[in-house]
Design an enzyme around this catalytic site. Structure first.
Site, PDB file in Angstrom:
ATOM      1  N   ILE A   9      20.930  22.644  23.767  1.00 38.58           N
ATOM      2  CA  ILE A   9      22.187  22.039  23.342  1.00 38.58           C
ATOM      3  C   ILE A   9      22.186  20.540  23.593  1.00 38.58           C
ATOM      4  CG2 ILE A   9      24.663  21.936  23.842  1.00 38.58           C
ATOM      5  CD1 ILE A   9      24.548  24.970  24.369  1.00 38.58           C
ATOM      6  N   TYR A 147      28.557  31.437  38.482  1.00 33.62           N
ATOM      7  CA  TYR A 147      28.522  30.707  37.213  1.00 33.62           C
ATOM      8  C   TYR A 147      29.913  30.654  36.587  1.00 33.62           C
ATOM      9  CZ  TYR A 147      27.084  29.616  32.386  1.00 33.62           C
ATOM     10  OH  TYR A 147      26.941  29.051  31.139  1.00 33.62           O
TER      11      TYR A 147
END
Length: 250
Positions: A9, A147
């Site tokens: 990304i 996370y």
């Protein structure tokens, strides 16, 4: 400035921003990976791309990298906090070391990087701070509690800071991709296959089942959204967590 700009990304975002005329610096841990990304962007767009080798878990390295980059190019108008790590573990096996390791990169680093550029943006009357969060920042997933918590944290920071700087010409947003065709997802597939004995194809089918479109998000889709948020005509978009997930969450 694009952290984690060497691949996936981050590389796609850096490429799109360079295509719009931005002077780009890619940051990450591995010089060779950054150099390949920078060379590809330079070849595609005819611009000079800087690189800074930095471990974002180390605050001193962050300060050094940003000082070096801004020493060459001046104050940053755009910061993309893209770098992140995802290390799965059941909650009872998530010890403090793992929790802190994930938070250092996924939550504390965006905070520290933003501190490096924010004053210059405010003084210049223009700035874009965009953090790549995740659908995990808006909901919960099993076995990735640290996370999820870190990605929720950067969304909270984004919303608070967007209010704080709303009248300065600086906007602050998150983008929240679903499962994206990156090295992180490839590693997750390998991990699932190794631990369960299932094939990677079966594991992939399970992952894309979360997306009503039945596919992985492509890095360019995330990059296009980030590029839009960076432009002057997106000045009213701030404090948002924009989903790029094929309808996974609504």
């Amino acid at each position: 400035m694009v952290t984690g700009g060497g691949r996936g990304i981050g590389a796609a975002i850096a490429d799109h921003l360079a295509g719009l005329g931005a002077c780009v610096t890619v940051m990450g841990r591995t010089r060779e990976t950054l150099a390949r990304s920078a060379a590809a962007i330079e070849a595609a767009h005819g611009v000079k791309v800087g690189l800074e080798v930095v471990d974002l878990a180390e605050p001193d390295q962050i300060e050094r990298a940003f000082s070096s980059a801004m020493g060459r190019l001046g104050p940053a108008a755009i910061l993309v906090n893209n770098a992140g790590i995802a290390l799965p573990a059941p909650f009872l096996k998530t010890d403090l070391a793992l929790w802190n390791r994930i938070f250092a990169v996924d939550a504390t680093a965006p905070f520290l990087c933003t501190r490096q550029v924010l004053k210059g943006m405010i003084d210049g009357g223009y700035g874009r701070v965009i953090t790549v969060s995740s659908t995990a920042g808006l909901t919960g997933f099993p076995y990735v509690s640290a996370y999820c918590a870190a990605k929720h944290a950067v969304i909270g920071m984004t919303r608070a800071l967007a209010r704080e700087v709303a009248k300065t010409g600086v906007t602050v947003n998150c983008v929240c991709p679903g499962y994206t065709d990156t090295d992180i997802v490839a590693g997750a597939l390998d991990n699932i296959a190794a631990k369960t004995g299932r094939s990677r194809e079966d594991a992939l089918a399970d992952i894309v089942s979360h997306n009503p479109q039945g596919r992985l998000i492509q890095p360019d889709e995330v990059a296009e959204t980030v590029a839009w948020l960076c432009q002057p005509n997106s000045r009213s978009i701030t404090g948002q967590s924009i989903l790029i997930a094929g309808g996974e969450l609504m």
